[in-house]
Design a protein around this motif. Structure first.
Motif, PDB file in Angstrom:
ATOM      1  N   VAL A 375      10.497   4.939   1.368  1.00 13.68           N
ATOM      2  CA  VAL A 375       9.364   4.029   1.233  1.00 13.68           C
ATOM      3  C   VAL A 375       9.814   2.833   0.402  1.00 13.68           C
ATOM      4  CG1 VAL A 375       7.012   3.697   0.366  1.00 13.68           C
ATOM      5  CG2 VAL A 375       7.671   5.904   1.360  1.00 13.68           C
ATOM      6  N   THR A 376       9.594   1.634   0.928  1.00 16.77           N
ATOM      7  CA  THR A 376       9.903   0.425   0.173  1.00 16.77           C
ATOM      8  C   THR A 376       9.070   0.395  -1.103  1.00 16.77           C
ATOM      9  OG1 THR A 376      10.488  -0.843   2.139  1.00 16.77           O
ATOM     10  CG2 THR A 376       9.843  -2.091   0.196  1.00 16.77           C
ATOM     11  N   ALA A 377       9.732   0.192  -2.237  1.00 14.97           N
ATOM     12  CA  ALA A 377       9.093   0.343  -3.547  1.00 14.97           C
ATOM     13  C   ALA A 377       8.286  -0.886  -3.949  1.00 14.97           C
ATOM     14  CB  ALA A 377      10.136   0.674  -4.605  1.00 14.97           C
ATOM     15  N   LEU A 378       7.276  -1.218  -3.156  1.00 19.64           N
ATOM     16  CA  LEU A 378       6.262  -2.204  -3.505  1.00 19.64           C
ATOM     17  C   LEU A 378       4.914  -1.506  -3.416  1.00 19.64           C
ATOM     18  CD1 LEU A 378       7.560  -5.330  -1.536  1.00 19.64           C
ATOM     19  CD2 LEU A 378       7.743  -4.905  -3.994  1.00 19.64           C
ATOM     20  N   SER A 379       3.955  -1.959  -4.230  1.00 20.80           N
ATOM     21  CA  SER A 379       2.733  -1.184  -4.425  1.00 20.80           C
ATOM     22  C   SER A 379       2.005  -0.859  -3.125  1.00 20.80           C
ATOM     23  CB  SER A 379       1.791  -1.925  -5.380  1.00 20.80           C
ATOM     24  OG  SER A 379       1.456  -3.213  -4.873  1.00 20.80           O
TER      25      SER A 379
END
Length: 527
Positions: A375-379
């Motif tokens: 998962v791309t680590a942006l909120s």
């Protein structure tokens, strides 16, 4: 493995988010603001060419070398520095860039391009046909090239004179103009090819030069005083701050630290209520997706992939996480775009856990299975990943989440081929065949497992061989049908671009690919 149900706490949370989104955050129309700056054109004499634009984004580029950049969305940061041979209109149509005109020759096996004259790179080197030839040869051969496959059909580049190039092709390639408007068409100064600092100090012909770059912190662009297009005003400089947390970006906007900020649907209502603020919401060619490495885990079976599509509640994600700034989708293209196939609307795979469990049982997985989900680590993506994890758990599928730094996501998943799946955003490409080629063909960079179907491969060959727009569109529609029927991936939502600008900013325009047109972005003179 026993079937796991969604925990009640998560169901309650998602229901609450959905209620808030529906009741308290009514959709905002594109470019709706809070009584702030108008989006009407501003006269040239009312613009301040000596101003600085302060811009807050969520992530920086994977690298500044356009030929080795691993993230398609890097074009947002590359475009101010690197002009491409072909530029794009706001609607996505090819328009002159460093090439002023072009024509297909030899029954589509050659593209002849007339080059813009009296253009120089930032280091003073001349832009001419020799520079184009050198760039294309570099792109095809440089170690780590991410665009070599894009130009595989280009067999040679002829330079009949300094202002003309002819690209010879092994086969017709209808998406070539689109490719040349993106990273493959970005022209780097040949004298900088061997510069070890090219990833930090790019050298193009663009309207701006990068004078300072601290990765994951700030990029400073300064206007190129020798830029060939004297008609654009722009700003003297752009300070692009990289702030991964959207609340931090919102606070910077509120306090006046920045003039432009990338937000999300969750904060759109709050931003539109700020004095002098305009919120721009645009559906582009980007979409949130659960990518599947179809050579990993159980994803080689189309019934499993279809089960994933039925397990996901797209509407809940669109409302509960994006607060209405998104719409469910099962295909890569948005409505009103010519590649969109109307036979596959956003509810083609309705949320149906029972159907998902049935398909898993038919695939020999009545107790489900587990896989690693990057998962791309942006909120927003983190929230979406957790929601997808819980939805899959309801049908017995265990998704083990591993967060990956945003700027490294493409390198980790595509190049290093880590993880079985990925939750992230697909960055829009200027031609639909590029999206299909990259993600779904056997040679696509963004298809790490290289798994496809013979029918998709044949349809793609036909689309690339077809220069007639109507016939090509019909073939692309058939490709979309194959992608959805075979459930190559799990498209989730078409996520709107939500960008807020304060009253200093004029000329904001978003291209259909999702990138800001920095040639038009400017600052009003203070009254």
């Amino acid at each position: 493995m026993p079937i796991r149900r969604v925990p009640a706490v998560f169901t309650a949370l998602l229901t609450a988010l959905l209620a808030v989104a529906l009741a308290g955050c009514a959709p905002i129309s594109p470019s709706e603001g809070g009584g702030g700056a108008s989006t009407a054109p501003v006269a040239r004499e009312d613009l301040d060419p000596e101003a600085t634009i302060r811009y807050a984004d969520a992530v920086g580029p994977s690298r500044f070398d356009p030929h080795r950049s691993t993230n398609g969305q890097d074009i947002r940061y590359l475009a101010p520095v690197y002009d491409r041979l072909v530029h794009l209109s706001s609607a996505g149509d090819p328009i002159p860039g460093l090439a002023t005109a072009w024509e297909w020759q030899d029954d589509g096996l050659a593209l002849r391009m007339t080059l813009r004259q009296n253009v120089r790179f930032h280091d003073g080197a001349p832009f001419d046909s020799a520079a184009v030839k050198a760039n294309i040869e570099r792109e095809k051969t440089v170690e780590g090239s991410s665009v070599a496959a894009d130009l595989a059909s280009v067999t040679s580049v002829e330079t009949p004179d300094p202002n003309t190039v002819v690209l010879r092709l092994s086969k017709r390639n209808s998406m070539l103009l689109g490719l040349l408007s993106h990273r493959a068409g970005a022209m780097v100064s040949p004298t900088a090819f061997d510069n070890p600092d090219l990833d930090l100090a790019p050298v193009g012909t663009g309207m701006y030069k990068v004078t300072s770059y601290r990765p994951n912190d700030v990029i400073v662009y300064e206007r190129n005083p020798d830029y060939w297009n004297r008609d654009v005003v722009g700003a003297k400089s752009i300070e692009l701050r990289i702030l991964p947390d959207e609340v931090t970006r919102m606070n910077a906007l509120r306090t006046g630290e920045v003039d432009v900020a990338l937000l999300s649907g969750r904060l759109a209502g709050e931003a539109s209520g700020l004095p002098g603020m305009t919120v721009h919401r645009d559906t582009t060619l980007t979409y949130l997706v659960l990518y599947l490495n179809r050579a990993r885990s159980e994803f080689g079976d189309p019934r499993v992939r279809q089960a994933l599509n039925y397990a996901v509640n797209r509407q809940a994600i669109a409302q509960g996480i994006y607060f209405g700034a998104a719409q469910p989708t099962v295909q890569p293209f948005p409505p009103d775009y010519y590649a969109y196939n109307p036979a596959y609307p956003g509810d083609f795979y309705p949320h149906d856990p029972a159907k998902a469990r049935q398909l898993l049982a038919e695939a020999g997985l009545p107790n489900g299975f587990e896989f690693e989900m990057l998962v791309t680590a942006l909120s927003t993506y983190t929230q979406a990943g957790e929601a997808i994890q819980q939805m899959l758990a309801e049908v017995g599928i265990k998704a083990n989440i591993r967060n990956v730094e945003a700027a490294q996501t493409a390198d980790v998943y595509y190049r290093q081929q880590q993880g079985d799946a990925l939750v992230s955003q697909w960055g829009g490409r200027p031609d639909p065949s590029m999206t299909i080629d990259l993600q779904f063909t056997s040679t696509g960079f963004s298809n790490p497992g290289r798994v496809t179907t013979p029918r998709l491969e044949e349809l793609q060959r036909t689309a690339l061989d077809t220069l007639d727009p109507d016939k090509r569109r019909d073939t692309i529609h058939q490709e979309v049908g194959e992608l959805v029927d075979q459930a190559f991936q799990v498209p989730i939502v078409l996520d709107e671009s939500v960008i807020a600008t304060n009253q200093r900013i004029a000329g904001f325009e978003l291209l259909v690919t999702g990138q800001v047109d920095f040639q038009k972005l400017a600052v009003r003179k203070q009254q």
